[in-house]
Design a protein around this motif. Structure first.
Motif, PDB file in Angstrom:
ATOM      1  N   SER A  83       0.929  -1.322   0.135  1.00 53.09           N
ATOM      2  CA  SER A  83       0.130   0.107  -0.085  1.00 53.09           C
ATOM      3  C   SER A  83       0.868   1.417   0.127  1.00 53.09           C
ATOM      4  O   SER A  83       0.581   2.272  -0.713  1.00 53.09           O
ATOM      5  N   GLN A  84       1.949   1.247   0.793  1.00 51.63           N
ATOM      6  CA  GLN A  84       2.948   2.422   0.605  1.00 51.63           C
ATOM      7  C   GLN A  84       3.616   2.534  -0.631  1.00 51.63           C
ATOM      8  O   GLN A  84       3.828   3.413  -1.193  1.00 51.63           O
ATOM      9  N   THR A  86       2.377   1.526  -3.611  1.00 52.68           N
ATOM     10  CA  THR A  86       1.385   2.273  -4.256  1.00 52.68           C
ATOM     11  C   THR A  86       1.244   3.713  -4.198  1.00 52.68           C
ATOM     12  O   THR A  86       1.136   4.446  -5.108  1.00 52.68           O
ATOM     13  N   SER A  87       1.251   4.168  -2.917  1.00 52.45           N
ATOM     14  CA  SER A  87       1.176   5.469  -2.844  1.00 52.45           C
ATOM     15  C   SER A  87       2.290   6.528  -3.190  1.00 52.45           C
ATOM     16  O   SER A  87       2.253   7.430  -3.959  1.00 52.45           O
ATOM     17  N   ASN A  88       3.423   5.657  -3.153  1.00 54.01           N
ATOM     18  CA  ASN A  88       4.697   6.298  -3.871  1.00 54.01           C
ATOM     19  C   ASN A  88       4.803   6.376  -5.236  1.00 54.01           C
ATOM     20  O   ASN A  88       5.023   7.280  -6.017  1.00 54.01           O
ATOM     21  N   GLN A  90       1.968   6.443  -7.110  1.00 53.36           N
ATOM     22  CA  GLN A  90       0.990   7.501  -7.556  1.00 53.36           C
ATOM     23  C   GLN A  90       1.781   8.770  -7.277  1.00 53.36           C
ATOM     24  O   GLN A  90       1.334   9.734  -8.272  1.00 53.36           O
ATOM     25  N   SER A  91       2.336   8.853  -6.399  1.00 51.54           N
ATOM     26  CA  SER A  91       3.102  10.317  -6.316  1.00 51.54           C
ATOM     27  C   SER A  91       3.965  10.562  -7.422  1.00 51.54           C
ATOM     28  O   SER A  91       3.915  11.689  -7.887  1.00 51.54           O
ATOM     29  N   ASP A  94       1.961  11.436 -10.569  1.00 54.76           N
ATOM     30  CA  ASP A  94       1.555  12.988 -10.665  1.00 54.76           C
ATOM     31  C   ASP A  94       2.559  13.692 -10.874  1.00 54.76           C
ATOM     32  O   ASP A  94       2.238  14.514 -11.744  1.00 54.76           O
ATOM     33  N   TYR A 119      11.055   9.270  -4.412  1.00 56.37           N
ATOM     34  CA  TYR A 119      10.051   8.189  -4.259  1.00 56.37           C
ATOM     35  C   TYR A 119      10.792   6.958  -4.822  1.00 56.37           C
ATOM     36  O   TYR A 119      10.260   5.758  -4.409  1.00 56.37           O
ATOM     37  N   SER A 335      -0.926  -3.987  -7.735  1.00 53.86           N
ATOM     38  CA  SER A 335      -2.197  -4.340  -7.244  1.00 53.86           C
ATOM     39  C   SER A 335      -2.603  -5.852  -7.578  1.00 53.86           C
ATOM     40  O   SER A 335      -3.413  -5.961  -6.665  1.00 53.86           O
TER      41      SER A 335
END
Length: 410
Positions: A83-84, A86-88, A90-91, A94, A119, A335
């Motif tokens: 999950s972490q 994935t967050s990275n 996504q950053s 962006d 990241y 995912s």
């Protein structure tokens, strides 16, 4: 009844019955004090063997349930780390979308790239340092773990952990790049912006299916990229590159087939002979430059996904678009990994429920064989106690019978 001296049959019978009632009393007392009706193999040889075998299975099932709980904890540990990651990702995506904007200068993109690299480093750190009881679960070093979820040999569930999540292990894409394609949209009179029908263009999606751009058209490179993106091709995206051509990306295998995409003015746009050929109404304008991951591309050839997030940056628009595609591929991989771990958790939860039911039923069966029925055994105890008291009284009477002979002699 004869009256004899040497042999007292009544006494012997009383003694035998007293021994039997004494044995029954002893057995009932032992059963009630231990709670077991089988205290040794001598009590019930077959029952003792069966109860022992049940106990072996019950103990094994209890440990199997604990093993399944360990597996759930491992999956939750890996899932939280993913999950972490994935967050990275996504950053990073962006920031890559931001850097792909044409209004930014090189210095702006260099500043954005600094964050991107941090990241990327964090993703690799998380993947390399996420462990469960000393076992790394996210860098692919384990491959497969087997969990014993039954009491017997071979009752296992295997969990695949071969998919690592470091930047060098995710983000594989296939890519086809073209040189300047503006000549494809120039008619015989030299006017640009001529529309070309894309109905003959077919692109293989990451799902292995072929998608046709039937009904689509384009009048410039951006229009061609937009048409590809609007076609909804699984895992495929396109963008105009710095050369005035287009880049086509796929998170899986990629193949492009498009012969003689002809516009109203006769302009042809071919994916043949390792090149893009342009021609209009007999006028030869030819441009070459289709390439797949750095090599010339032949119409219909299948390109295999390769590379990774390692070395990715956002220093140019092309680099940003490439990184966006690689991050999309990485997000799909991560995912999928998370989904697999979630499914594994559900499977182990089901296993725990099944093992618990087996353990309960085996315990019930063992109890029916081995445990004392206090109601019945208490009745037996009372019976044995009464028989003991009666037996002693009767034995005393039987032992006194020979004394009657003295009356005859007197």
């Amino acid at each position: 009844m004869s009256l004899v001296l040497n042999t007292n049959i009544a006494s012997l019978q009383a003694q035998n019955n007293l021994t039997k009632s004494g044995s029954a009393l002893s057995t009932a007392t032992q059963d009630l004090s231990s709670g077991l009706k089988i205290n040794s193999a001598a009590d019930n040889a077959a029952g003792y063997a069966i109860a022992t075998r049940f106990q072996t299975q019950i103990g094994g099932l209890g440990q199997a349930s604990e093993n399944a709980s360990d597996a759930i904890n491992l999956a939750q540990t890996a899932g939280s780390a993913l999950s972490q990651i994935t967050s990275n990702l996504q950053s990073i995506r962006d920031l890559a979308v931001q850097s792909a904007n044409g209004t930014y200068q090189s210095s702006d993109r260099a500043a954005i790239n600094t964050s991107v690299q941090q990241y990327l480093s964090e993703i690799t750190r998380i993947a390399n340092q996420t462990t469960f009881n000393g076992t790394n679960v996210l860098n692919g070093s384990v491959g497969q773990l087997s969990f014993q979820i039954g009491a017997n040999v071979g009752q296992q569930i295997n969990v695949q952990l071969g998919q690592g999540a470091t930047t060098s292990q995710v983000g594989q894409i296939s890519e086809i790049s073209t040189a300047d394609v503006s000549g494809a949209f120039v008619n015989a009179s030299g006017l640009s912006g001529q529309s070309i029908s894309l109905s003959g263009l077919t692109i293989e999606g990451a799902d292995g299916n072929s998608y046709s751009l039937s009904g689509a058209s384009a009048s410039n490179a951006q229009g061609l990229a937009d048409a590809i993106n609007a076609a909804g091709i699984a895992g495929v995206s396109a963008a105009v590159n710095a050369s005035g051509g287009i880049n086509i990306y796929s998170t899986g295998e990629l193949a492009v087939t498009g012969s003689a995409l002809t516009g109203a003015a006769g302009t042809a746009f071919n994916f043949t002979n390792n090149a893009v050929a342009f021609g209009a109404s007999g006028v030869g304008t030819t441009a070459t430059g289709f390439a797949a991951t750095g090599a010339a591309y032949t119409n219909g050839s299948v390109i295999t996904a390769s590379g990774s997030l390692t070395g990715g940056d956002v220093l140019t628009v092309d680099d940003s678009n490439n990184l966006i595609s690689r991050v999309d591929a990485a997000l799909t991989q991560v995912s999928t990994f998370q989904s697999t771990l979630g499914a594994v958790q559900n499977r182990f939860q089901s296993t725990i429920a099944t093992v618990s039911a087996q353990q309960t039923n085996l315990t019930a069966s063992q109890s029916s064989i081995q445990d004392t029925d206090f109601a019945a055994t208490t009745a037996q105890l009372s019976k044995a106690q009464v028989l003991q008291q009666a037996g002693i009284s009767v034995l005393a009477t039987a032992n006194a019978q020979p004394q009657q002979i003295l009356k005859l002699l007197g």
